[in-house]
Design an enzyme around this catalytic site. Structure first.
Site, PDB file in Angstrom:
ATOM      1  CG  HIS A  25      -8.588  -6.897   3.193  1.00  0.00           C
ATOM      2  ND1 HIS A  25      -9.600  -7.376   4.384  1.00  0.00           N
ATOM      3  CD2 HIS A  25      -8.173  -6.446   3.693  1.00  0.00           C
ATOM      4  CE1 HIS A  25      -8.659  -6.189   5.436  1.00  0.00           C
ATOM      5  NE2 HIS A  25      -7.953  -5.032   4.640  1.00  0.00           N
ATOM      6  CG  ASP A  26      -3.388  -5.658   3.160  1.00  0.00           C
ATOM      7  OD1 ASP A  26      -4.869  -5.927   3.832  1.00  0.00           O
ATOM      8  OD2 ASP A  26      -2.975  -5.275   3.034  1.00  0.00           O
ATOM      9  CB  THR A  27      -6.338  -8.690   6.268  1.00  0.00           C
ATOM     10  OG1 THR A  27      -5.969  -7.481   6.564  1.00  0.00           O
ATOM     11  CG2 THR A  27      -6.168  -9.114   8.340  1.00  0.00           C
TER      12      THR A  27
ATOM     13  CB  ALA B  37      -1.044   0.724   4.474  1.00  0.00           C
TER      14      ALA B  37
ATOM     15  N   GLY C 252       5.150  -8.523   9.364  1.00  0.00           N
ATOM     16  CA  GLY C 252       6.110  -7.923   9.347  1.00  0.00           C
ATOM     17  C   GLY C 252       6.460  -7.999  10.945  1.00  0.00           C
TER      18      GLY C 252
ATOM     19  CG  ASN D 220      -8.790  -2.272  11.889  1.00  0.00           C
ATOM     20  OD1 ASN D 220      -9.755  -3.804  11.723  1.00  0.00           O
ATOM     21  ND2 ASN D 220      -8.452  -1.652  10.010  1.00  0.00           N
TER      22      ASN D 220
ATOM     23  CB  SER E 244       6.184  -1.355   1.322  1.00  0.00           C
ATOM     24  OG  SER E 244       6.003  -2.889   1.597  1.00  0.00           O
ATOM     25  N   GLY E 245       5.241  -2.365  -1.442  1.00  0.00           N
ATOM     26  CA  GLY E 245       4.680  -3.595  -2.382  1.00  0.00           C
ATOM     27  C   GLY E 245       5.737  -4.616  -2.724  1.00  0.00           C
ATOM     28  NE  ARG E 246       6.136  -7.342   0.417  1.00  0.00           N
ATOM     29  CZ  ARG E 246       5.187  -6.660   1.284  1.00  0.00           C
ATOM     30  NH1 ARG E 246       3.943  -6.155   0.851  1.00  0.00           N
ATOM     31  NH2 ARG E 246       5.368  -5.314   1.653  1.00  0.00           N
TER      32      ARG E 246
END
Length: 476
Positions: free
Chosen positions: A241-243, A13, A411, A301, A15-17
């Protein structure tokens, strides 16, 4: 088994990589090919500036990252895409009709009343097991239906499915992310009855696929930008879903541990074999989201590192020269605060002046807010740790999992002050790492689909444990 290479497109949400990975039975090596910011944009719509994602700009940066990979590794085996949940693009004949709305845009508030007028919160929870968040996809889709947007659209695709469709020309809905829409049944199918009750067009819902499914190859039109050799890499559905991808990479014994995937949000929960759909769980706002291999992510959340990043943005807007690392060092030298605030208070959801909103919470409760940025950072960290601890206890009680350790990935695993505070407040050891858990989980699912790895989630997690540095924090 042989070693091979894959690329993970991981869009968060903020940054991206694009990560380039070498994987094998005893090998897990990730190299960053590209990293870029993900900054929303305000677009005027009538009398208001609506918040949108610059998803077309993100796609361009994804291509740049994949191009960098192609120059060093033309024989790449696979590409997989994960991103944040709930937000989507509307399309007609494959053409995007506008930049997707940001889940923090105020329009989502209208959708709650629209949906709950048709279906009660209790019935929604029994059907989908999803926690109430005012920006869940079904609320956003209800606004689109009320505004007539679906009169133009013939498809909606969640963000990672949208990026995948631009890479392959194939449209599908990966199941872990689709589970965050609130529109799946208990057995993981689209809930046709609910879709009809909400007045949504069933034809707009793409076919569902599981993580690990081969989607397609890259579009021939991309050959000039992405000069991979031969037929090029496969594009594989991962836990989009990133999680869901992050949880794959948690080196835990799921029968005895809780996890916190800590980035912009703090996703706090346990992994289960079956859903827990109880009134107690609904009241505690716990969700049952799909995981890889049919697992259930039973979690809640918490506002997460958004509280810190938005505070620093505000101080910098005021002309203060502050950075997170320096503030955390100053904060660590301060005494532990007596009072903490409710990190889940809805006032903290929208962008803007976070320090003033936190100060107003303290004022309303007859308490004194910290006066300095370092003091505010310390109280944010302690408030997050308190929320994490409460949520771990709730997760254990509601699910029956006997939690003996807490794993922090993402992070937040870099934030020693937060990790130690979480250990202190839970009374449990905290195991921090890997930081790049989302990209690692994405890579592991691709590698297994490509035959570079075999085994269940426990086998994949054992590889993470063998190849990743984990930092332990014991409660003081």
């Amino acid at each position: 088994m042989r070693n091979g290479t894959v690329a993970a497109v991981d869009l968060g949400a903020t940054s991206g990589r694009v990560m380039h990975a070498r994987v094998g039975a005893d090998t897990l090596e990730l190299t960053e090919a590209a990293r870029f910011s993900n900054t929303p944009v305000r677009l005027w719509e009538g009398d208001r500036a609506a918040l949108h994602w610059d998803v077309t700009g993100l796609y361009g940066r994804v291509l740049d990252g994949l191009a960098a990979v192609s120059r060093t590794d033309p024989g790449l085996a696979s590409i997989g895409v994960d991103a944040w949940a709930v937000d989507y693009g509307l399309l007609r004949d494959g053409r995007l009709l506008g930049e997707p709305y940001h889940y923090r845009d105020e329009r989502t508030e209208r959708g709650v009343a629209l949906v709950h007028d048709a279906v009660s919160p209790e019935e929604l929870y029994r059907a989908g097991g999803l926690q109430f968040l005012p920006f869940n996809s079904l609320y956003q889709l209800a606004v689109d239906a009320a505004d007539g947007s679906f009169g133009f659209a013939d498809r909606f695709l969640l963000v990672p499915d949208l990026i995948t469709s631009w890479l392959t020309g194939s449209q599908q809905a990966e199941r872990t992310n689709a589970s965050t829409t609130g529109l799946l049944t208990a057995d993981g199918a689209w809930n046709d009855a609910l879709i009809e009750r909400l007045g949504l067009p069933r034809g707009a819902f793409a076919p569902l696929v599981d993580a690990g499914t081969h989607v397609a190859g890259l579009l021939p039109s991309l050959a000039g930008e992405l000069p991979f050799s031969g037929v090029g890499p496969a594009v594989t559905a991962v836990g989009s879903h990133d999680t869901a991808s992050a949880v794959v990479a948690v080196p835990m014994d799921a029968s005895r541990a809780a996890y916190i995937s800590c980035g912009t949000w703090g996703l706090v929960g346990v992994e289960l074999e079956h859903r827990v759909v109880s009134e107690e769980g609904r009241a505690a706002n716990f969700t049952n989201e799909g995981g890889v291999d049919g697992r259930i992510r039973y979690l809640h959340n918490v506002m997460g590192l958004w509280l810190l990043s938005e505070s620093i943005r505000e101080w910098q807007r005021r002309g203060l020269h502050v950075g997170l690392e320096a503030l955390l060092a100053e904060a660590a030298a301060l005494p532990r605060p007596t009072d903490v605030f409710d990190a889940d208070d809805p006032r903290f959801l929208a962008p803007g002046d976070m320090p003033s909103r936190i100060a107003s919470w303290f004022d309303e409760h007859g308490l004194r807010a910290p006066a300095s940025p370092a003091g505010m950072v310390r109280v944010i960290v302690e408030s997050l740790a308190a929320a994490f601890a409460d949520t771990v206890r709730h997760a254990a009680s509601l699910s029956g999992v006997d939690v003996e350790a807490v794993h922090i990935v993402g992070g937040g695993a870099r934030n020693a002050l937060l990790c130690q505070a979480t250990a202190d407040r839970t009374g449990l050891p905290v195991l921090a790492g890997p930081v790049e858990a989302t990209a690692i989980g994405n890579v592991l699912v691709q590698a297994r689909a490509a035959g570079l790895l075999t085994g269940d989630l426990e086998t994949l997690r054992a590889l993470v444990a063998r190849t990743t540095q984990i930092v332990r924090y014991d409660p003081r």
